[in-house]
Design a protein around this motif. Structure first.
Motif, PDB file in Angstrom:
ATOM      1  N   ILE A   9      -2.308  -7.547  -7.303  1.00  0.00           N
ATOM      2  CA  ILE A   9      -3.487  -8.381  -7.121  1.00  0.00           C
ATOM      3  C   ILE A   9      -3.466  -9.069  -5.762  1.00  0.00           C
ATOM      4  O   ILE A   9      -2.503  -9.747  -5.397  1.00  0.00           O
ATOM      5  N   SER A  10      -4.547  -8.873  -5.002  1.00  0.00           N
ATOM      6  CA  SER A  10      -4.773  -9.678  -3.803  1.00  0.00           C
ATOM      7  C   SER A  10      -5.783 -10.764  -4.170  1.00  0.00           C
ATOM      8  O   SER A  10      -6.609 -10.579  -5.068  1.00  0.00           O
ATOM      9  N   LYS A  11      -5.738 -11.900  -3.463  1.00  0.00           N
ATOM     10  CA  LYS A  11      -6.454 -13.087  -3.909  1.00  0.00           C
ATOM     11  C   LYS A  11      -7.531 -13.510  -2.927  1.00  0.00           C
ATOM     12  O   LYS A  11      -7.349 -13.419  -1.712  1.00  0.00           O
ATOM     13  N   ILE A  12      -8.628 -13.990  -3.483  1.00  0.00           N
ATOM     14  CA  ILE A  12      -9.729 -14.453  -2.650  1.00  0.00           C
ATOM     15  C   ILE A  12      -9.301 -15.643  -1.802  1.00  0.00           C
ATOM     16  O   ILE A  12      -9.770 -15.816  -0.674  1.00  0.00           O
ATOM     17  N   GLU A  13      -8.376 -16.457  -2.332  1.00  0.00           N
ATOM     18  CA  GLU A  13      -7.887 -17.622  -1.574  1.00  0.00           C
ATOM     19  C   GLU A  13      -7.147 -17.187  -0.304  1.00  0.00           C
ATOM     20  O   GLU A  13      -7.043 -17.955   0.654  1.00  0.00           O
ATOM     21  N   GLU A  14      -6.639 -15.951  -0.295  1.00  0.00           N
ATOM     22  CA  GLU A  14      -5.938 -15.414   0.874  1.00  0.00           C
ATOM     23  C   GLU A  14      -6.780 -14.355   1.581  1.00  0.00           C
ATOM     24  O   GLU A  14      -6.269 -13.558   2.372  1.00  0.00           O
ATOM     25  N   PRO A  30      -0.911  -8.070  -0.242  1.00  0.00           N
ATOM     26  CA  PRO A  30       0.112  -8.861  -0.941  1.00  0.00           C
ATOM     27  C   PRO A  30       1.484  -8.610  -0.304  1.00  0.00           C
ATOM     28  O   PRO A  30       1.684  -7.599   0.368  1.00  0.00           O
ATOM     29  N   PRO A  31       2.438  -9.514  -0.518  1.00  0.00           N
ATOM     30  CA  PRO A  31       3.779  -9.323   0.052  1.00  0.00           C
ATOM     31  C   PRO A  31       4.360  -7.962  -0.349  1.00  0.00           C
ATOM     32  O   PRO A  31       4.189  -7.507  -1.482  1.00  0.00           O
ATOM     33  N   ILE A  32       5.058  -7.335   0.592  1.00  0.00           N
ATOM     34  CA  ILE A  32       5.665  -6.027   0.334  1.00  0.00           C
ATOM     35  C   ILE A  32       6.612  -6.095  -0.861  1.00  0.00           C
ATOM     36  O   ILE A  32       6.755  -5.120  -1.614  1.00  0.00           O
ATOM     37  N   LEU A  64       7.720   1.051   3.867  1.00  0.00           N
ATOM     38  CA  LEU A  64       8.034   1.051   2.433  1.00  0.00           C
ATOM     39  C   LEU A  64       7.982   2.456   1.851  1.00  0.00           C
ATOM     40  O   LEU A  64       8.876   2.855   1.093  1.00  0.00           O
ATOM     41  N   VAL A  65       6.919   3.214   2.168  1.00  0.00           N
ATOM     42  CA  VAL A  65       6.810   4.559   1.579  1.00  0.00           C
ATOM     43  C   VAL A  65       7.903   5.478   2.127  1.00  0.00           C
ATOM     44  O   VAL A  65       8.408   6.351   1.396  1.00  0.00           O
ATOM     45  N   LYS A  66       8.283   5.298   3.376  1.00  0.00           N
ATOM     46  CA  LYS A  66       9.375   6.113   3.924  1.00  0.00           C
ATOM     47  C   LYS A  66      10.708   5.754   3.259  1.00  0.00           C
ATOM     48  O   LYS A  66      11.520   6.634   2.962  1.00  0.00           O
ATOM     49  N   LYS A  67      10.890   4.468   2.982  1.00  0.00           N
ATOM     50  CA  LYS A  67      12.125   4.021   2.336  1.00  0.00           C
ATOM     51  C   LYS A  67      12.266   4.622   0.940  1.00  0.00           C
ATOM     52  O   LYS A  67      13.376   5.015   0.530  1.00  0.00           O
TER      53      LYS A  67
END
Length: 396
Positions: free
Chosen positions: A141-146, A151-153, A191-194
């Motif tokens: 979930i990403s937030k309207i307040e942000e 979102p953080p990885i 991240l996807v490569k990791k």
């Protein structure tokens, strides 16, 4: 009596189109309906594309190659290269809209029961594509307040399992209008490569960025040749939604070879639409400059008016032509239907898209709506005033 499939029962109705019967009833009552609900641009399609079809020289309307015509794919590749996106004709499969490109991507990388992580809210039809492909969406979930930033990885990483096959983003975002920064794209790429996953990017709104900001493609990130898959479309770029031409792009030869088998099964993309789309690639930059200036002006007008409505909260889009507004109500589905059935202001009302359908997490977004600012500015001003009065009178 025979029964329909479980998959068919689970296919979600479009939150954008399910209110159409109520809109038709409003028309029958002679109401004027301002459509804020659907991303159908009112911008004129490039004349060069229309002329290419009108003046074609075909004597037989034949199949094209399953991957799309060679001249068209070569010109698409040249377009990408002009945007610093490394792509050759053999990296491209022309599809029947971006929708088919997404279906081909899911079918090529995921088996039934596999998972794809998606920041939400997201384009509502991702739910339908996933259901049709037997794939499970795992939301972050990403937030309207942000302002719906990535979102953080760490939130992504803790959701990765042995069933995870990809992360899917829309950039710029539908329905939020959020434009991912190069730093955010590079974080996802790392991240996807990791974890040896794919990163799928729906980049159909690439041209529509504001405030001098530039779109950054996943294939511009370093080392994404084997991991990146782009989904694209001519629908919004050239205001050619009815052409139903898109494409899937990847430097990963195994992905392209696999997607080609899906393309062969449906034979070929439509011929006339490819002719129009190939011609559209000659559209001058001045066309986009005018369109982007128009959308930015509409965005500025819309956001300013929405922010003046008591109790309403709205995200600030940096791209595309949508925003999410959070209303001082409990149920935007009921509110959207009430607007069409029971409300008008001097014979006029508005049609909005309830935002709950843009989430897969149950109970989230129920007081939000998506607004598409694809109307002329004068109509947007009228529509927001109607919305303001409606919120004052709404019994819910």
């Amino acid at each position: 009596m025979p029964k329909v499939s479980k998959k068919g029962q689970e296919m979600p109705a479009s939150p954008i189109r399910k209110l159409v019967p109520f809109a038709e009833k409003a028309y029958q009552q002679n109401k004027t309906v301002y459509h804020l609900n659907i991303g159908q641009p009112d911008i004129k399609s490039p004349q060069i594309a229309m002329d290419a079809v009108a003046h074609h020289s075909l004597s037989v309307l034949a199949y094209t190659r399953s991957e799309g015509s060679q001249p068209y794919r070569e010109k698409i590749a040249a377009y990408y290269q002009s945007k610093d996106i490394p792509a050759e004709a053999n990296d491209i499969i022309v599809t029947t809209g971006g929708s088919e490109a997404l279906l081909f991507a899911m079918g090529s990388i995921a088996d039934i029961g596999d998972e794809i992580i998606i920041p939400e809210p997201f384009y509502a039809n991702y739910n339908g594509f996933a259901t049709a492909s037997g794939v499970s969406i795992v939301p972050v979930i990403s937030k309207i307040e942000e302002n719906f930033a990535l979102p953080p990885i760490s939130e992504f990483e803790k959701l990765i399992t042995d069933k995870t096959r990809a992360i899917l983003i829309c950039n710029p975002g539908n329905p939020t209008g959020y434009l991912y920064t190069p730093e955010e794209i590079n974080q996802l790429a790392a991240l996807v490569k990791k974890h040896d996953l794919f990163l799928i990017a729906d980049e159909v709104y690439r041209e529509f960025t504001y405030e001098g900001l530039k779109h950054y493609s996943i294939l511009e990130a370093e080392g994404m040749e084997n991991y990146g898959i782009i989904v694209d479309s001519v629908s919004k770029r050239y205001s050619m939604c009815g052409a139903r031409i898109g494409c899937l792009v990847s430097k990963n030869k195994e992905v392209i070879d696999t997607a080609l088998k899906f393309a062969q099964a449906r034979l070929s993309p439509p011929t006339f639409a490819q002719i129009a789309s190939e011609a559209a690639l000659q559209t001058p930059q001045s066309y986009f400059d005018e369109v982007i200036s128009e959308y930015e002006d509409r965005r500025n007008t819309l956001i300013k008016l929405l922010e003046a409505i008591p109790g309403l909260k709205v995200g600030h889009p940096k791209g595309a032509f949508y925003c999410i507004a959070e209303l001082p109500i409990e149920n935007s589905d009921h509110f959207a239907q009430w607007l069409l059935e029971d409300f008008d202001l001097d014979g006029e009302t508005v049609m909005v898209a309830p935002a709950a359908g843009f989430y897969s997490t149950e109970g989230v977004g129920t007081n939000q709506i998506r607004i598409a600012y694809v109307l002329q500015k004068e109509s947007l001003i009228k529509a927001v005033n109607i919305l303001k009065v409606a919120l004052e009178q709404y019994p819910g």
